[in-house]
Design a protein around this motif. Sequence first.
Motif, PDB file in Angstrom:
ATOM      1  N   THR A 155     -18.332   5.549   2.054  1.00  7.32           N
ATOM      2  CA  THR A 155     -19.756   5.520   1.735  1.00  7.32           C
ATOM      3  C   THR A 155     -20.116   4.335   0.846  1.00  7.32           C
ATOM      4  O   THR A 155     -21.296   4.082   0.607  1.00  7.32           O
ATOM      5  N   THR A 156     -19.109   3.616   0.346  1.00  9.26           N
ATOM      6  CA  THR A 156     -19.365   2.410  -0.464  1.00  9.26           C
ATOM      7  C   THR A 156     -18.659   1.215   0.186  1.00  9.26           C
ATOM      8  O   THR A 156     -19.130   0.694   1.175  1.00  9.26           O
ATOM      9  N   SER A 157     -17.533   0.799  -0.359  1.00 12.76           N
ATOM     10  CA  SER A 157     -16.752  -0.293   0.225  1.00 12.76           C
ATOM     11  C   SER A 157     -15.282  -0.063  -0.110  1.00 12.76           C
ATOM     12  O   SER A 157     -14.943   0.691  -1.022  1.00 12.76           O
ATOM     13  N   PHE A 158     -14.408  -0.730   0.628  1.00  7.77           N
ATOM     14  CA  PHE A 158     -12.981  -0.646   0.374  1.00  7.77           C
ATOM     15  C   PHE A 158     -12.540  -1.787  -0.542  1.00  7.77           C
ATOM     16  O   PHE A 158     -13.005  -2.927  -0.391  1.00  7.77           O
ATOM     17  N   TYR A 159     -11.640  -1.468  -1.482  1.00 11.08           N
ATOM     18  CA  TYR A 159     -11.087  -2.495  -2.357  1.00 11.08           C
ATOM     19  C   TYR A 159     -10.096  -3.336  -1.555  1.00 11.08           C
ATOM     20  O   TYR A 159      -9.179  -2.807  -0.912  1.00 11.08           O
ATOM     21  N   GLN A 160     -10.280  -4.647  -1.581  1.00 11.22           N
ATOM     22  CA  GLN A 160      -9.381  -5.570  -0.918  1.00 11.22           C
ATOM     23  C   GLN A 160      -8.929  -6.619  -1.928  1.00 11.22           C
ATOM     24  O   GLN A 160      -9.733  -7.411  -2.410  1.00 11.22           O
ATOM     25  N   ASN A 161      -7.647  -6.585  -2.269  1.00 11.52           N
ATOM     26  CA  ASN A 161      -7.098  -7.542  -3.226  1.00 11.52           C
ATOM     27  C   ASN A 161      -7.030  -8.932  -2.605  1.00 11.52           C
ATOM     28  O   ASN A 161      -6.729  -9.073  -1.410  1.00 11.52           O
ATOM     29  N   VAL A 162      -7.281  -9.958  -3.407  1.00 13.29           N
ATOM     30  CA  VAL A 162      -7.294 -11.325  -2.898  1.00 13.29           C
ATOM     31  C   VAL A 162      -5.941 -11.732  -2.340  1.00 13.29           C
ATOM     32  O   VAL A 162      -5.851 -12.607  -1.447  1.00 13.29           O
ATOM     33  N   LEU A 163      -4.854 -11.115  -2.809  1.00 10.39           N
ATOM     34  CA  LEU A 163      -3.521 -11.432  -2.317  1.00 10.39           C
ATOM     35  C   LEU A 163      -3.091 -10.517  -1.175  1.00 10.39           C
ATOM     36  O   LEU A 163      -2.012 -10.693  -0.616  1.00 10.39           O
ATOM     37  N   GLY A 164      -3.917  -9.541  -0.852  1.00 11.90           N
ATOM     38  CA  GLY A 164      -3.580  -8.585   0.188  1.00 11.90           C
ATOM     39  C   GLY A 164      -3.966  -9.079   1.567  1.00 11.90           C
ATOM     40  O   GLY A 164      -4.449 -10.195   1.757  1.00 11.90           O
ATOM     41  N   GLY A 165      -3.746  -8.226   2.533  1.00 13.82           N
ATOM     42  CA  GLY A 165      -4.063  -8.550   3.919  1.00 13.82           C
ATOM     43  C   GLY A 165      -4.407  -7.284   4.670  1.00 13.82           C
ATOM     44  O   GLY A 165      -4.458  -6.189   4.092  1.00 13.82           O
ATOM     45  N   VAL A 166      -4.604  -7.420   5.964  1.00 13.67           N
ATOM     46  CA  VAL A 166      -5.046  -6.267   6.750  1.00 13.67           C
ATOM     47  C   VAL A 166      -3.943  -5.239   6.926  1.00 13.67           C
ATOM     48  O   VAL A 166      -4.210  -4.047   7.072  1.00 13.67           O
ATOM     49  N   THR A 167      -2.665  -5.658   6.885  1.00  9.02           N
ATOM     50  CA  THR A 167      -1.546  -4.719   7.002  1.00  9.02           C
ATOM     51  C   THR A 167      -0.718  -4.728   5.721  1.00  9.02           C
ATOM     52  O   THR A 167      -0.877  -5.593   4.855  1.00  9.02           O
ATOM     53  N   ALA A 168       0.204  -3.758   5.636  1.00  7.30           N
ATOM     54  CA  ALA A 168       1.065  -3.643   4.457  1.00  7.30           C
ATOM     55  C   ALA A 168       2.050  -4.795   4.335  1.00  7.30           C
ATOM     56  O   ALA A 168       2.701  -4.940   3.290  1.00  7.30           O
ATOM     57  N   GLN A 169       2.162  -5.629   5.351  1.00  9.21           N
ATOM     58  CA  GLN A 169       3.063  -6.770   5.295  1.00  9.21           C
ATOM     59  C   GLN A 169       2.697  -7.718   4.162  1.00  9.21           C
ATOM     60  O   GLN A 169       3.529  -8.482   3.672  1.00  9.21           O
ATOM     61  N   SER A 170       1.443  -7.658   3.713  1.00  6.42           N
ATOM     62  CA  SER A 170       0.993  -8.548   2.638  1.00  6.42           C
ATOM     63  C   SER A 170       1.406  -8.067   1.251  1.00  6.42           C
ATOM     64  O   SER A 170       1.229  -8.790   0.267  1.00  6.42           O
ATOM     65  N   ILE A 171       1.931  -6.862   1.142  1.00  8.43           N
ATOM     66  CA  ILE A 171       2.336  -6.324  -0.161  1.00  8.43           C
ATOM     67  C   ILE A 171       3.751  -6.796  -0.474  1.00  8.43           C
ATOM     68  O   ILE A 171       4.742  -6.216  -0.014  1.00  8.43           O
ATOM     69  N   ASN A 172       3.847  -7.870  -1.244  1.00 18.30           N
ATOM     70  CA  ASN A 172       5.135  -8.434  -1.635  1.00 18.30           C
ATOM     71  C   ASN A 172       5.534  -7.825  -2.978  1.00 18.30           C
ATOM     72  O   ASN A 172       4.868  -8.065  -3.995  1.00 18.30           O
ATOM     73  N   PRO A 173       6.607  -7.017  -3.024  1.00 14.89           N
ATOM     74  CA  PRO A 173       6.979  -6.355  -4.280  1.00 14.89           C
ATOM     75  C   PRO A 173       7.284  -7.314  -5.414  1.00 14.89           C
ATOM     76  O   PRO A 173       7.173  -6.940  -6.587  1.00 14.89           O
ATOM     77  N   LEU A 174       7.646  -8.563  -5.106  1.00 14.10           N
ATOM     78  CA  LEU A 174       7.941  -9.537  -6.152  1.00 14.10           C
ATOM     79  C   LEU A 174       6.675  -9.946  -6.909  1.00 14.10           C
ATOM     80  O   LEU A 174       6.752 -10.422  -8.039  1.00 14.10           O
ATOM     81  N   LEU A 175       5.500  -9.739  -6.297  1.00 12.83           N
ATOM     82  CA  LEU A 175       4.251 -10.131  -6.944  1.00 12.83           C
ATOM     83  C   LEU A 175       3.651  -9.021  -7.804  1.00 12.83           C
ATOM     84  O   LEU A 175       2.768  -9.281  -8.629  1.00 12.83           O
ATOM     85  N   LEU A 176       4.111  -7.793  -7.622  1.00 18.64           N
ATOM     86  CA  LEU A 176       3.466  -6.661  -8.289  1.00 18.64           C
ATOM     87  C   LEU A 176       3.529  -6.708  -9.817  1.00 18.64           C
ATOM     88  O   LEU A 176       2.553  -6.322 -10.471  1.00 18.64           O
ATOM     89  N   PRO A 177       4.630  -7.150 -10.434  1.00 18.28           N
ATOM     90  CA  PRO A 177       4.620  -7.210 -11.913  1.00 18.28           C
ATOM     91  C   PRO A 177       3.513  -8.104 -12.468  1.00 18.28           C
ATOM     92  O   PRO A 177       2.937  -7.811 -13.519  1.00 18.28           O
ATOM     93  N   SER A 178       3.201  -9.200 -11.766  1.00 14.17           N
ATOM     94  CA  SER A 178       2.172 -10.126 -12.241  1.00 14.17           C
ATOM     95  C   SER A 178       0.776  -9.750 -11.743  1.00 14.17           C
ATOM     96  O   SER A 178      -0.228 -10.068 -12.390  1.00 14.17           O
ATOM     97  N   PHE A 179       0.719  -9.071 -10.599  1.00 15.22           N
ATOM     98  CA  PHE A 179      -0.559  -8.692 -10.000  1.00 15.22           C
ATOM     99  C   PHE A 179      -0.520  -7.213  -9.620  1.00 15.22           C
ATOM    100  O   PHE A 179      -0.439  -6.859  -8.443  1.00 15.22           O
ATOM    101  N   PRO A 180      -0.550  -6.318 -10.608  1.00 11.79           N
ATOM    102  CA  PRO A 180      -0.332  -4.890 -10.349  1.00 11.79           C
ATOM    103  C   PRO A 180      -1.386  -4.257  -9.441  1.00 11.79           C
ATOM    104  O   PRO A 180      -1.083  -3.282  -8.739  1.00 11.79           O
ATOM    105  N   ASP A 181      -2.620  -4.784  -9.430  1.00 12.25           N
ATOM    106  CA  ASP A 181      -3.654  -4.198  -8.573  1.00 12.25           C
ATOM    107  C   ASP A 181      -3.368  -4.411  -7.091  1.00 12.25           C
ATOM    108  O   ASP A 181      -3.934  -3.714  -6.236  1.00 12.25           O
ATOM    109  N   LEU A 182      -2.499  -5.371  -6.770  1.00  5.66           N
ATOM    110  CA  LEU A 182      -2.137  -5.608  -5.371  1.00  5.66           C
ATOM    111  C   LEU A 182      -1.546  -4.355  -4.731  1.00  5.66           C
ATOM    112  O   LEU A 182      -1.713  -4.120  -3.528  1.00  5.66           O
TER     113      LEU A 182
END
Length: 270
Positions: free
Chosen positions: A93-120
Amino acid sequence: MNHFLRSMAMAMVGMAMAMPASAQNCSDAAACNYNPDFGNASICLTIDTVVTHTAGDLAGMTTYRIYVQSATPQDFVTAVYGNQAEPLALTTTTSFYQNVLGGVTAQSINPLLLPSFPDLEFDSYVTIGLSQMADVAAGENAPSTAASPNQNWTQAFEAGGNLVIDDIVGGLWFIYNGDANGLPDEQGRILLAQLTTDGDIGGTLNIQYFPGGGDADSESFDLDALCVVDEEDCIYAAPNEDCDGACLNDVDADGICDEVDDCIGVVDEC
């Protein structure tokens, strides 16, 4: 190569269209849409609440995950699809959160980036069985996507909008039979999507899968009819009723569910 993948994907959409979609139900007692009369022959769909955000940039939002609950350890999910005949939608009913480092699939979630960019970690994405980059050594494969030239659902979704696939060509996200992430995890589940939003989610998903590793089948699920599991605490619907207490089947609309109604129809017919 891209043309080949697109052709394969569109063929899968066409094959899914030819398969009858089963009615929504669930044979697993741990699912909110549990149907005790159905038996052990169908996959289920569940929505889990991952976290309710109370601080930072995501304050006020909630992260949900949508899972297939398998009936057997051999159930294999290969695609989630939509087209004009069988529309697909993931809506808010509003909008979906899309992280600037993310992508359309889970392939964009790089665990090495999470400590520096936890919202990813809470990016909204679609998937089949993965919550981060595929582990190729473990036999996993990143989902591929295919979209109609007249309906770019990936672009709309990545912009924070609703994910809708309902034109004549159709679209989907998919993996290949044999990819490890299409099989259930230790809890018997296959992840299909993660959604972060401050709105109410809804929609319809069409799932192509191989029950028990056998011949392909498909099922459609209405997300509006599913209970949302909040921190693994689910209040189950009463037998024969939906999450709001309304009968799943009530032909004569008398408020008595058909399964226990000894007079279905007008009085004169009984």
